[in-house]
Write a protein that holds these residues in place. Structure first.
Motif, short mmCIF file in Angstrom:
data_model
loop_
_atom_site.label_atom_id
_atom_site.label_comp_id
_atom_site.label_asym_id
_atom_site.label_seq_id
_atom_site.Cartn_x
_atom_site.Cartn_y
_atom_site.Cartn_z
N UNK A 139 0.73 -1.24 -0.36
CA UNK A 139 -0.51 -0.03 0.03
C UNK A 139 0.22 1.20 -0.02
N UNK A 140 2.08 1.60 1.12
CA UNK A 140 2.40 2.53 0.93
C UNK A 140 3.14 2.62 0.29
N UNK A 141 3.87 1.82 -0.98
CA UNK A 141 4.33 1.65 -1.65
C UNK A 141 4.15 2.95 -2.94
N UNK A 142 3.10 2.56 -3.36
CA UNK A 142 2.19 3.59 -4.27
C UNK A 142 2.69 4.58 -4.67
N UNK A 143 3.22 5.65 -2.84
CA UNK A 143 3.39 7.18 -2.91
C UNK A 143 4.40 7.49 -2.59
N UNK A 144 5.10 6.25 -1.38
CA UNK A 144 7.04 6.47 -1.75
C UNK A 144 7.42 6.05 -2.63
N UNK A 145 9.04 6.32 -1.83
CA UNK A 145 9.90 6.44 -3.43
C UNK A 145 10.04 5.34 -3.30
N UNK A 146 10.37 4.82 -4.88
CA UNK A 146 11.10 3.21 -5.05
C UNK A 146 13.11 3.74 -3.87
N UNK A 147 13.59 3.01 -3.34
CA UNK A 147 15.17 3.43 -2.89
C UNK A 147 15.70 2.58 -3.36
N UNK A 148 15.72 2.03 -4.71
CA UNK A 148 16.81 0.84 -5.97
C UNK A 148 17.92 0.43 -5.35
N UNK A 149 18.65 2.34 -5.47
CA UNK A 149 20.22 1.62 -4.86
C UNK A 149 20.06 1.55 -3.44
N UNK A 150 19.31 1.79 -2.48
CA UNK A 150 20.08 1.20 -1.48
C UNK A 150 19.40 -0.50 -1.40
N UNK A 151 18.27 -0.29 -2.24
CA UNK A 151 18.08 -2.24 -1.73
C UNK A 151 19.18 -3.09 -2.44
N UNK A 152 19.96 -2.71 -3.91
CA UNK A 152 21.02 -3.26 -4.38
C UNK A 152 21.87 -2.69 -3.34
N UNK A 153 22.26 -2.52 -2.46
CA UNK A 153 23.12 -2.53 -2.00
C UNK A 153 23.79 -2.83 -0.29
N UNK A 154 22.23 -2.82 0.01
CA UNK A 154 21.73 -3.79 1.11
C UNK A 154 21.84 -5.37 0.55
N UNK A 155 21.14 -5.95 -0.73
CA UNK A 155 21.98 -7.25 -1.28
C UNK A 155 23.25 -7.08 -0.96
N UNK A 156 23.82 -6.50 -1.61
CA UNK A 156 25.53 -6.96 -2.53
C UNK A 156 26.09 -7.20 -0.40
N UNK A 157 26.16 -6.27 0.63
CA UNK A 157 26.33 -6.21 1.20
C UNK A 157 26.75 -7.43 1.92
N UNK A 158 24.94 -7.97 2.04
CA UNK A 158 24.86 -9.57 2.60
C UNK A 158 25.53 -10.06 1.25
N UNK A 159 26.70 -10.65 0.50
CA UNK A 159 27.28 -10.66 0.14
C UNK A 159 26.19 -11.31 -1.47
N UNK A 160 25.57 -10.59 -2.41
CA UNK A 160 25.11 -11.33 -3.42
C UNK A 160 26.29 -11.12 -4.71
N UNK A 161 26.55 -11.50 -5.36
CA UNK A 161 27.32 -11.52 -6.22
C UNK A 161 26.95 -11.71 -7.38
N UNK A 162 25.40 -12.68 -8.00
CA UNK A 162 25.07 -13.32 -8.71
C UNK A 162 23.67 -12.28 -9.10
N UNK A 163 23.49 -11.99 -10.29
CA UNK A 163 22.16 -11.27 -10.27
C UNK A 163 21.81 -11.74 -11.80
N UNK A 164 20.16 -12.19 -11.44
CA UNK A 164 19.60 -12.18 -12.37
C UNK A 164 18.32 -11.22 -12.66
N UNK A 165 18.34 -11.12 -13.95
CA UNK A 165 17.40 -9.64 -14.29
C UNK A 165 15.68 -10.47 -14.63
N UNK A 166 15.07 -10.36 -14.53
CA UNK A 166 13.42 -11.10 -15.36
C UNK A 166 13.12 -9.51 -15.47
#
Length: 286
Positions: free
Chosen positions: A238-265
């Motif tokens: 619900x909140x996503x509809x009016x809230x900004x998409x924090x894509x940079x922080x989202x990718x950075x978070x996963x990278x810090x958790x150890x993600x090194x392989x990414x697959x875009x669908x």
């Protein structure tokens, strides 16, 4: 570690999904029953030129993303350590993590697209390249454009803004005078901004009866740039509809958790260029 990332609006094109519709005829039939029209005809031929209208774009991308990911799972390469989706793509990430059925996800997406596409005074969006979010916010304030919101943080130097069509047009000279590139987007509204408040309110009522399952894999939320908490899925959607998409922080978070392989669908790759810039920025900080 590996993450799947799902694209949203802007990835559509006529002819998309040609390689997957035939593999999942039962799901295609179910989609047609829910939507009341042929999703395959819309995506492949678009005879009535509706594919770029928000109320049609959103279910079309959801279905193509879902079937594409299911094909990955069927091939044995669909398991991931994290999922994330950009705006609409977040529904596909949640579907992949088991939050709801294909059918319920499509019902929510179809209503979301209908409500967002039907907002009066819908406004517009523009992508600004070459400035940080802070610099953009300051420039908007100095120009007196207080009714423009920062909507998508796509890369460290690409931010999308939302506002009235007039303000979006006015802002062009502001940012070009600062040396930034300015691209007015061909979209149906001022998404991820205060202008979507009517759609948010109506969607909150619509989504209330839906059941959400416990996620079997973490999904990083657009709104918080952290994994969804079980029990918070409806609130975040619900909140996503009016809230900004924090894509940079989202990718950075996963990278810090150890993600090194990414697959875009996605019907066509739009997030991979963003990903490269974000990872490059993260690497330079180390």
């Amino acid at each position: 570690m590996m993450a799947y990332i799902f694209a949203g609006q802007g990835s559509q094109f006529r002819g998309m999904g040609a390689e997957v519709f035939g593999e999942f005829p039962d799901l295609v039939d179910r989609a047609d029953d829910i939507l009341g029209y042929s999703i395959e005809e819309l995506c492949l031929a678009d005879p009535h030129e509706r594919l770029n209208r928000t109320e049609y774009t959103q279910p079309a991308i959801y279905v193509v993303n879902a079937l594409s990911h299911m094909r990955e799972v069927r091939s044995g390469s669909g398991m991931a350590d994290y999922y994330a989706g950009h705006s609409l793509g977040e529904y596909n990430a949640l579907l992949a993590a088991g939050a709801f059925s294909f059918e319920d996800g499509l019902r929510m997406v179809a209503k979301r697209g209908e409500l967002m596409g039907g907002v009066e005074h819908r406004g517009g969006m523009a992508a600004i390249v070459g400035l940080s979010g802070t610099e953009i916010f300051d420039a908007l304030s100095e120009a007196g454009l207080f009714d423009v919101d920062l909507a998508n943080f796509n890369t460290p130097s690409q931010v999308v803004i939302s506002g009235s069509a007039q303000d979006i047009a006015t802002a062009q000279s502001v940012f070009e005078n600062l040396g930034a590139s300015y691209h007015i987007l061909s979209v149906g509204g001022a998404f991820h901004s205060r202008f979507m408040a009517p759609a948010r309110a109506a969607f909150e009522d619509f989504i209330e009866p839906f059941h959400f399952n416990t996620l079997h894999t973490p999904v990083v939320s657009n709104r918080r740039a952290l994994p969804y908490l079980n029990g918070s899925v409806a609130v975040d959607l619900v909140d996503q509809i009016t809230a900004p998409v924090r894509w940079v922080e989202s990718i950075s978070y996963m990278a810090r958790q150890g993600v090194t392989e990414w697959k875009e669908v996605a019907p066509r790759a739009v997030l991979t260029p963003f990903l490269r810039k974000i990872i490059k920025s993260e690497t330079s900080k180390q």
